[in-house]
Scaffold this active site. Structure first.
Site, short mmCIF file in Angstrom:
data_model
loop_
_atom_site.label_atom_id
_atom_site.label_comp_id
_atom_site.label_asym_id
_atom_site.label_seq_id
_atom_site.Cartn_x
_atom_site.Cartn_y
_atom_site.Cartn_z
CB CYS A 174 0.19 5.32 19.49
SG CYS A 174 0.61 4.16 20.75
CB THR A 214 12.79 -9.45 -10.56
OG1 THR A 214 13.87 -9.22 -11.45
CG2 THR A 214 12.24 -10.85 -10.74
CG HIS A 256 0.23 -6.55 5.07
ND1 HIS A 256 0.22 -6.18 6.39
CD2 HIS A 256 0.43 -5.41 4.38
CE1 HIS A 256 0.43 -4.87 6.49
NE2 HIS A 256 0.55 -4.38 5.27
CD GLN A 272 -6.89 -0.79 7.15
OE1 GLN A 272 -7.63 -1.76 7.37
NE2 GLN A 272 -5.66 -0.74 7.61
CG ASN A 289 -5.32 3.96 8.89
OD1 ASN A 289 -5.72 4.86 8.16
ND2 ASN A 289 -4.32 4.13 9.73
CB SER A 296 -2.00 -3.38 1.02
OG SER A 296 -1.01 -4.06 1.74
N GLY A 356 0.81 -1.22 0.00
CA GLY A 356 0.00 0.00 0.00
C GLY A 356 0.85 1.27 0.00
#
Ligand code: PLP
Length: 378
Positions: free
Chosen positions: A321, A233, A197, A175, A147, A195, A69
């Site tokens: 944070c 690559t 993950h 998200q 998020n 993204s 992302g």
């Protein structure tokens, strides 16, 4: 351990793990090589691109695989701005750092950054985005879903209006993708970041959609992969895992959303029954499933997270944070939270594997640690 930090990252689905393992053993050739192993890898890569394009309502030529992302956001913003010597970039006040910081890095090059404010629920007004656009606007960027608080922005309306004015429109859908239906044509976006993950795929992989005709400049130079726009690559095992995760997410999207929403509402209900004076952040309805951000006045984020962690509960604070500093999050300040409340915020993000028992455990622990911290602060 109870993992309630799915907006940070998700565990890889077992089916995805099998795909990645298979890719690493069977398709380890370089997709740019002209021999048979390379051609096999290339065929796989291009099929994966088509599969992902069909999920997004895009054409495969409009998709560029990236490292995630952050890279997709940077490529969109810096890649568009690079074509101009100056001008202004319009972003919402609650963008992720991957958009916010990329945009602000352009100030040194002479660009002006204009922020669209959000209301108390974290939602922008489409008119207020439009008011900031003029003939020197090079790009508008508004995230699909936030998020930290989960609020969903009126992307379609903003996109429609910007399309008629010919201004490129980027959307960070990191998200949202995999949690709510995202179709690039319906959303009227020129560029969109996703993204892997965040949707139970491997880390370090993502994609940028760029509507055909949207011109932007690359950030990397080399062998010419990804039609020169993101050379290097390709990480084929991760890409195949990402696309497999995306397909699985589509199959279970509605059922997951229902279940995760129920768990989220149940969690908030129990928290409000047990803990006094909690303030919920984010829009009550316009939201992605699973995000529960609450201010617990009198209990600072740092102490809350450390105590929760000691008891086996993984949660998160505001964005600032999470990167190790204790400042109040931009998002929480933008929705009007006072600094004293913003620094007492915890974000739970519920995922597809969480159970009712886990939520009950987390609420019990939260009650215990909140009481302890509040007592100590008296
Ligand atoms: N944009 C948003 C809204 C995010 O939540 C995140 C990750 O937290 C990113 C961008 C960055 O994505 P990645 O971790 O794939 O670089």
């Amino acid at each position: 351990m109870v993992y309630l930090d799915h907006n940070a990252t998700t565990p890889v689905r077992s089916e995805v793990l099998r795909t990645v393992r298979e890719a690493m053993t069977e398709y380890w050739g370089n997709p740019s090589s002209t021999h048979s192993l390379g051609r096999k890898a290339f065929a796989c890569l291009e099929t994966a691109r088509e599969r992902l394009a069909s999920i997004l309502g895009a054409s495969s030529r409009e998709l560029f695989f990236t490292s995630g992302g952050t890279e997709s956001d940077n490529l969109a913003i810096l890649g568009i701005a690079d074509q101009w010597g100056d001008g202004n970039i319009v972003i919402s006040a609650i963008e992720h750092a991957a958009v916010h910081d990329a945009a602000y890095s352009l100030k040194a090059k002479g660009f002006e950054i204009r922020e669209i404010p959000v209301d108390e629920n974290g939602i922008i007004a489409p008119e207020s985005a439009l008011e900031r656009v003029d003939d020197k606007t090079r790009l508008v960027s508004v995230m699909y879903a936030n998020n930290e608080i989960g609020s969903v922005e009126p992307i379609r309306e903003v996109g429609e209006k910007l399309a008629s004015r010919g201004v490129p429109f980027h959307c960070d859908a990191v998200q949202a993708f995999g949690k709510v239906p995202v179709d690039v044509r319906l959303e009227n976006v020129s560029l969109l970041s996703i993204s892997s993950h965040k949707i139970y795929g491997p880390k370090g992989c993502g994609a940028l959609y760029a509507r055909s005709g949207t011109s932007f400049r690359p950030r990397t130079f080399g062998g010419g992969q990804e039609r020169n726009m993101r050379t290097g690559t390709q990480n084929l095992p991760a890409i195949l895992g990402f696309v497999s995760a995306a397909e699985l997410a589509m199959k279970t999207l509605e059922a997951d959303a229902l279940r995760i929403n129920d768990l989220t509402e149940m969690m908030f209900q129990k928290i409000s029954d047990k803990i006094e004076n909690v303030i919920r952040n984010g829009h009550p309805r316009r939201k992605i499933p699973g995000t529960l951000s609450i201010c617990i006045p009198g209990a600072e984020t740092e102490s809350l997270l450390a105590s929760l962690d000691q008891e086996g509960i993984c949660a998160s604070g505001g964005a600032a944070c999470s990167s190790g500093s204790v400042g109040a999050s931009r998002t929480l300040l933008a929705i009007g939270r006072r600094k004293v409340d913003a620094i007492c915020t915890v974000r739970f993000s519920i995922g597809r594997n969480n159970t009712v028992d886990e939520i009950n455990t987390a609420v019990d622990v939260l009650e215990k640690v909140t009481n302890r911290i509040r007592q100590a602060n008296l």
